[in-house]
Design an enzyme around this catalytic site. Structure first.
Site, PDB file in Angstrom:
ATOM      1  N   ASP A 102       0.896  -1.267  -0.044  1.00  0.00           N
ATOM      2  CA  ASP A 102       0.114  -0.122  -0.021  1.00  0.00           C
ATOM      3  C   ASP A 102       0.769   1.489  -0.106  1.00  0.00           C
ATOM      4  OD1 ASP A 102      -2.671  -1.018  -0.227  1.00  0.00           O
ATOM      5  OD2 ASP A 102      -2.806  -1.268   1.871  1.00  0.00           O
ATOM      6  N   ASP A 164      -6.844  -4.958  -4.279  1.00  0.00           N
ATOM      7  CA  ASP A 164      -6.663  -3.644  -3.937  1.00  0.00           C
ATOM      8  C   ASP A 164      -5.475  -3.100  -4.421  1.00  0.00           C
ATOM      9  OD1 ASP A 164      -7.635  -5.459  -2.116  1.00  0.00           O
ATOM     10  OD2 ASP A 164      -6.980  -4.266  -0.359  1.00  0.00           O
TER      11      ASP A 164
END
Ligand code: GLY
Length: 385
Positions: A102, A164
């Site tokens: 991320d 994601d």
């Protein structure tokens, strides 16, 4: 607002500008509350709680500040955003298990947009450091970027890839652009293809986690992750796929990614309940008493605007109208305009329903994508993702 789209004639233009003014006021107050901290989530009391800068959501509040700076030219937003990339990058030299795939969510809305808007050399260096870190997570045998460092049980999961992570790929595309080194882009494309093969289903719904044998790289199975079950349809995951593949298409021009984004978009829109606000999973056995996820709705709304930019009329209109419908529903019933003491913009977001984290809360990334979508509608030309 100083720099908004000129000459807009449709009814929405007033609503867009009014909404952006309301967002601007709320964020000015949040700057006071946050100081140098990182707002993450707010419960029913409407007060944002903070996480450390190594947590995956740390880029979103700075990203909102940079968008508002870019839209208004107001130095206050720039000053509040300025030191954030250095702050987050400081964690590369400290013990933490939080930095993971991320880093795109953390450095695209800080270092990369800061470099784009100001040309700052230190921001460029932080962005490239983050891209190198992301590239170091590439799994050559499996063809994916490794997710997280530990699974929910605290055990390492070197064979996991997640949908994601598509949203982090623009960091790699950017790094290839600024460095002239195509390897970053090659890794991004390989990850996108792996998720296309194993994570995005024919009907456009997604599996959150794809599990591979970490030694051989062979695909084993899909797992439910933040969705209800391995064969369910986590609504935010579908929104990440919609937006993520639209971004991979923008970076590569390869039609398979445009089709992937459309598939996810069509599934997302078809699976919405009648009132237009997604449940946290689209394939719940029973919906009664289950929470919504407004963050999924705003990620999809901003992603649909990206998709709209990629296709000619009349298709462009179809995706733009779908985005506006989502934003209209959220603005009508899920915003906090009637409560000055509520620090968030949107209510009704769900972080991780299976683990019971932040269910029916306000989440900073929901607020970020709400602002981002309205900024796009107002003619904001730079992009963070
Ligand atoms: N980490 C991304 C998400 O929770 O949607």
């Amino acid at each position: 607002m100083r720099r908004t789209r000129q000459g807009g004639t449709d009814l929405e233009q007033t609503i867009i500008e009014e909404t952006l003014s309301r967002i601007e006021s709320k964020i000015e107050r949040l700057i006071e509350h946050a100081g140098s901290s990182y707002p993450d989530h707010a419960g029913p009391d409407g007060i944002y709680k903070f996480r450390q800068a190594d947590w995956w959501t740390s880029g979103f509040f700075p990203g909102m500040l940079w968008i508002l700076y870019d839209l208004t030219g107001r130095e206050r937003f720039k000053a509040a955003a300025w030191g954030r990339d250095a702050d987050i990058a400081g964690w590369f030299g400290r013990p933490t298990v939080e930095l993971n795939h991320d880093v795109g969510f953390q450095f695209l809305p800080t270092a990369v947009i800061k470099h784009t808007l100001t040309g700052d050399g230190e921001a460029l260096r932080h962005g490239l450091t983050a891209a190198n870190f992301l590239a170091s997570r590439f799994h050559p045998a499996g063809g994916f970027i490794r997710a997280w460092n530990l699974g929910p049980d605290g055990q390492p999961r070197p064979g996991w890839a997640i949908v994601d992570c598509l949203m982090n790929l623009p960091l790699l595309f950017w790094a290839s652009g600024v460095s002239g080194d195509p390897r970053y882009k090659q890794m991004a494309v390989i990850h996108a293809d792996t998720i296309l093969k194993h994570g995005l289903r024919e009907d456009g719904s997604v599996s959150h986690i794809c599990s591979f044998d970490p030694e051989s790289g062979h695909f084993i199975e899909t797992l439910g992750g933040q969705g209800a079950a391995p064969d369910s349809a986590w609504s935010r995951g579908t929104a990440w796929a919609l937006y993520g593949y639209a971004l991979v298409y923008r970076a590569t021009g390869e039609s398979r990614y445009l089709h992937a984004a459309k598939r996810a978009a069509h599934y997302f829109l078809a699976a919405l309940p009648e009132d237009g606000v997604p449940y946290w999973d689209f394939r719940l056995v029973r919906r009664e008493g289950e929470p919504r996820d407004t963050s999924a709705a705003v990620i999809a709304a901003s992603g649909l605007l990206e998709l709209a930019e990629s296709v000619p009329d009349p298709e462009r209109r179809l995706y733009e109208d779908a985005s506006k419908r989502l934003l209209r529903v959220l603005t009508g019933a899920w915003t906090t305009w009637n409560d000055d003491s509520h620090q968030a913009l949107l209510t009704g977001a769900t972080g991780n329903r299976p683990l019971g984290h932040h269910v029916d809360f306000s989440l900073i990334f929901g607020d970020y994508f709400y602002l981002e979508a309205f900024a796009k509608l107002a003619g904001w030309k730079h992009r963070i993702f």
